[in-house]
Design an enzyme around this catalytic site. Structure first.
Site, PDB file in Angstrom:
ATOM      1  N   SER A  12      16.131  -0.975 -19.110  1.00 11.82           N
ATOM      2  CA  SER A  12      14.590  -0.975 -19.090  1.00 11.82           C
ATOM      3  C   SER A  12      14.191  -2.228 -20.036  1.00 11.82           C
ATOM      4  O   SER A  12      14.821  -2.953 -20.689  1.00 11.82           O
ATOM      5  CB  SER A  12      14.038   0.374 -19.961  1.00 11.82           C
ATOM      6  OG  SER A  12      14.390   0.257 -21.483  1.00 11.82           O
TER       7      SER A  12
ATOM      8  N   ASP B 122      15.483  -1.083 -14.932  1.00  8.38           N
ATOM      9  CA  ASP B 122      14.853   0.307 -14.826  1.00  8.38           C
ATOM     10  C   ASP B 122      13.182  -0.068 -14.975  1.00  8.38           C
ATOM     11  O   ASP B 122      13.070  -0.928 -15.701  1.00  8.38           O
ATOM     12  CB  ASP B 122      15.425   1.149 -15.815  1.00  8.38           C
ATOM     13  CG  ASP B 122      15.104   2.433 -15.618  1.00  8.38           C
ATOM     14  OD1 ASP B 122      14.521   3.081 -14.793  1.00  8.38           O
ATOM     15  OD2 ASP B 122      15.211   3.358 -16.847  1.00  8.38           O
ATOM     16  N   HIS B 123      12.548   0.758 -14.061  1.00 10.70           N
ATOM     17  CA  HIS B 123      10.779   0.440 -14.233  1.00 10.70           C
ATOM     18  C   HIS B 123      10.492  -0.996 -14.489  1.00 10.70           C
ATOM     19  O   HIS B 123       9.972  -1.249 -15.600  1.00 10.70           O
ATOM     20  CB  HIS B 123      10.483   1.516 -15.480  1.00 10.70           C
ATOM     21  CG  HIS B 123      10.757   2.827 -15.020  1.00 10.70           C
ATOM     22  ND1 HIS B 123       9.910   3.459 -14.199  1.00 10.70           N
ATOM     23  CD2 HIS B 123      11.654   3.721 -15.711  1.00 10.70           C
ATOM     24  CE1 HIS B 123      10.286   4.943 -14.205  1.00 10.70           C
ATOM     25  NE2 HIS B 123      11.460   5.032 -14.930  1.00 10.70           N
TER      26      HIS B 123
ATOM     27  N   ASP C 199       8.253  -0.273 -10.202  1.00 11.94           N
ATOM     28  CA  ASP C 199       7.449   0.783 -10.291  1.00 11.94           C
ATOM     29  C   ASP C 199       6.071   0.450 -10.189  1.00 11.94           C
ATOM     30  O   ASP C 199       5.372   0.291 -10.885  1.00 11.94           O
ATOM     31  CB  ASP C 199       7.764   1.410 -11.673  1.00 11.94           C
ATOM     32  CG  ASP C 199       7.014   2.584 -12.042  1.00 11.94           C
ATOM     33  OD1 ASP C 199       6.258   3.035 -11.019  1.00 11.94           O
ATOM     34  OD2 ASP C 199       7.246   3.449 -13.013  1.00 11.94           O
TER      35      ASP C 199
ATOM     36  N   HIS D 108      10.509  11.657 -18.241  1.00  7.49           N
ATOM     37  CA  HIS D 108      11.426  10.948 -19.338  1.00  7.49           C
ATOM     38  C   HIS D 108      11.542  11.908 -20.484  1.00  7.49           C
ATOM     39  O   HIS D 108      10.469  12.580 -20.811  1.00  7.49           O
ATOM     40  CB  HIS D 108      11.043   9.589 -19.446  1.00  7.49           C
ATOM     41  CG  HIS D 108      11.210   8.755 -18.327  1.00  7.49           C
ATOM     42  ND1 HIS D 108      10.072   7.864 -17.727  1.00  7.49           N
ATOM     43  CD2 HIS D 108      11.960   9.028 -17.300  1.00  7.49           C
ATOM     44  CE1 HIS D 108      10.669   7.336 -16.842  1.00  7.49           C
ATOM     45  NE2 HIS D 108      11.816   7.731 -16.192  1.00  7.49           N
TER      46      HIS D 108
ATOM     47  N   GLY E  65      14.427  11.074 -14.687  1.00  5.86           N
ATOM     48  CA  GLY E  65      14.129  12.262 -15.728  1.00  5.86           C
ATOM     49  C   GLY E  65      15.122  13.216 -15.618  1.00  5.86           C
ATOM     50  O   GLY E  65      14.883  14.520 -15.555  1.00  5.86           O
TER      51      GLY E  65
ATOM     52  N   SER F 250      17.896  14.143 -17.469  1.00  2.73           N
ATOM     53  CA  SER F 250      18.834  14.491 -18.480  1.00  2.73           C
ATOM     54  C   SER F 250      18.818  16.240 -18.512  1.00  2.73           C
ATOM     55  O   SER F 250      17.737  16.664 -18.191  1.00  2.73           O
ATOM     56  CB  SER F 250      18.412  13.877 -19.596  1.00  2.73           C
ATOM     57  OG  SER F 250      19.014  12.666 -19.957  1.00  2.73           O
TER      58      SER F 250
ATOM     59  N   ILE G  94      19.680   9.056 -16.096  1.00  2.37           N
ATOM     60  CA  ILE G  94      20.239   9.709 -17.424  1.00  2.37           C
ATOM     61  C   ILE G  94      20.319   8.846 -18.512  1.00  2.37           C
ATOM     62  O   ILE G  94      20.942   7.523 -18.664  1.00  2.37           O
ATOM     63  CB  ILE G  94      21.680  10.279 -17.309  1.00  2.37           C
ATOM     64  CG1 ILE G  94      21.570  11.303 -16.173  1.00  2.37           C
ATOM     65  CG2 ILE G  94      21.990  10.776 -18.645  1.00  2.37           C
ATOM     66  CD1 ILE G  94      22.976  12.028 -16.060  1.00  2.37           C
ATOM     67  N   ASP G  95      19.100   9.010 -19.493  1.00  2.00           N
ATOM     68  CA  ASP G  95      19.157   8.283 -20.679  1.00  2.00           C
ATOM     69  C   ASP G  95      19.199   9.065 -21.878  1.00  2.00           C
ATOM     70  O   ASP G  95      19.990   8.949 -22.916  1.00  2.00           O
ATOM     71  CB  ASP G  95      17.641   7.362 -20.740  1.00  2.00           C
ATOM     72  CG  ASP G  95      17.587   6.519 -21.878  1.00  2.00           C
ATOM     73  OD1 ASP G  95      18.335   6.334 -22.985  1.00  2.00           O
ATOM     74  OD2 ASP G  95      16.577   5.841 -22.124  1.00  2.00           O
TER      75      ASP G  95
END
Ligand code: 13P
Length: 346
Positions: free
Chosen positions: A50, A83-84, A105, A198, A233, A235, A276-277
């Site tokens: 990110s 990412d994003h 995004d 997230h 989101g 996770s 997954i973060d």
């Protein structure tokens, strides 16, 4: 092995009906833990960075750590994904830096806080797809805003998150609009909004269909069966790790994530990339807190990082297996980006 384009990984996943986890990376320990798990399970993997990660580690460090990962695990197909991306300019700089996939995004304005109009989203995403595809790089777009169907709030995580209260219309991707969006932009993968958000605080109770709209995924997949869907989101917020964190001085309120069974249901309906973060963060924090509490005299941070890596590695291994990704690494030979570029142009 060279880095692989997202499109190639997800085409393979679609053909063999599995999902590929996209793990967020920020530092050496996360990259090593993820690759060790990919190696142990023989899985292809998406490493995603990110804007926050680039700020934390510095772009040259991130890039070279990923190069080191590819060199150390030459048999593992690795996609490096941004990412994003907040704007076409951000995506362009990632493409220059060697990323094989970028996310534009456009569901949010460039501030990554203000929900953007549909026309804006189409315009910026199409521009990025034209630019990326010309060099064989893949593109993920997003339609609908991530955020909680329980509260209407997105919450900010790593600099990304719609501000204010969102309507259900904004929080749920519309299947007809998704078909229009994919046709107008040419994206390779589409992130959809279904009530996930997230961070650790996704659901105040075990999610049911009213707050985690898995049916929506099935409807979208039925409309655009050839588009790879992405769950952000995602996770699962393991309760065991919350307990470990709390037992060693941490403060995490009661919260629930996306159950693995829901993700598996998504995979049956076209979900190919699962972001997954938070789970890695929770596992690493829990493991470090526990190790520090166990041996307060220890001051070599490597001892704590080692525990953190073992925890992250075990978590990643589980996800590779649960998403059906394990065992597929050897079946993927990276195609040169130039070849993919020619295919987009044809
Ligand atoms: P989690 O916070 O659920 O891990 O989601 C990460 C993500 O979607 C990154 O884009």
């Amino acid at each position: 092995m060279a880095l692989v384009a997202l499109r190639q990984l997800l085409d393979h996943a679609a053909e063999h009906a599995y999902g590929v986890p996209a793990f967020n990376i920020n530092n050496l320990e996360q990259i090593q833990a993820i690759l060790q798990a990919a190696d142990e399970t023989s899985s292809p993997v998406i490493l995603q960075a990110s804007a926050g990660a680039r700020k934390y580690a510095g772009e040259p460090f991130l890039r070279r750590m990923v190069e080191a990962a590819v060199e150390s695990y030459p048999h593992i197909p690795v996609c490096l994904h941004q990412d994003h991306g907040a704007s076409p300019a951000v995506c362009q700089s990632s493409i220059r830096s060697g990323f094989t996939s970028v996310m534009m995004d456009g569901s949010l304005r460039e501030d990554m806080k203000t929900p953007a109009p549909y026309e804006y989203n189409v315009e910026v995403t199409r521009r990025v797809a034209d630019m990326a595809h010309a060099v064989g790089v893949s593109v993920e777009g997003e339609l609908g805003c991530l955020g909680s169907l329980e509260t209407g709030v997105a919450g900010e995580e790593d600099g990304v998150g719609a501000q204010g209260k969102l309507t259900h219309e904004q929080l749920l991707t519309d299947p007809a609009q998704a078909a229009d969006f994919v046709g107008a932009t040419g994206v390779d993968a589409l992130a959809v909004a279904i009530g996930t958000s997230h961070g650790a605080y996704k659901f105040s109770r075990e999610p049911t269909g009213d707050v985690l709209a898995m049916d929506r995924i099935a409807e979208i997949h039925a409309r655009i069966p050839h588009t790879h869907l992405v769950m952000h989101g995602s996770s699962s917020v393991p309760q065991e790790w919350l307990e470990v964190i709390r037992a060693h001085g941490g403060e995490i309120r009661q919260t629930y994530g996306v159950p693995v069974e829901a993700i598996q249901q998504g995979i049956r309906h076209g979900v190919r990339k699962i972001n997954i973060d938070t789970d890695i963060r929770l596992a690493m924090t829990g493991a470090m807190r526990r190790a520090m509490a166990k041996d307060p005299a220890e001051f070599d941070p490597r001892k704590f990082f080692k525990e953190a890596m073992l925890a992250a590695r075990a978590l990643c291994k589980e996800r590779f297996e649960q998403f059906g990704c394990a065992g597929h690494a050897a079946r993927i030979r990276p195609e040169p980006l130039e070849k993919l570029a020619r295919r987009y142009a044809a």
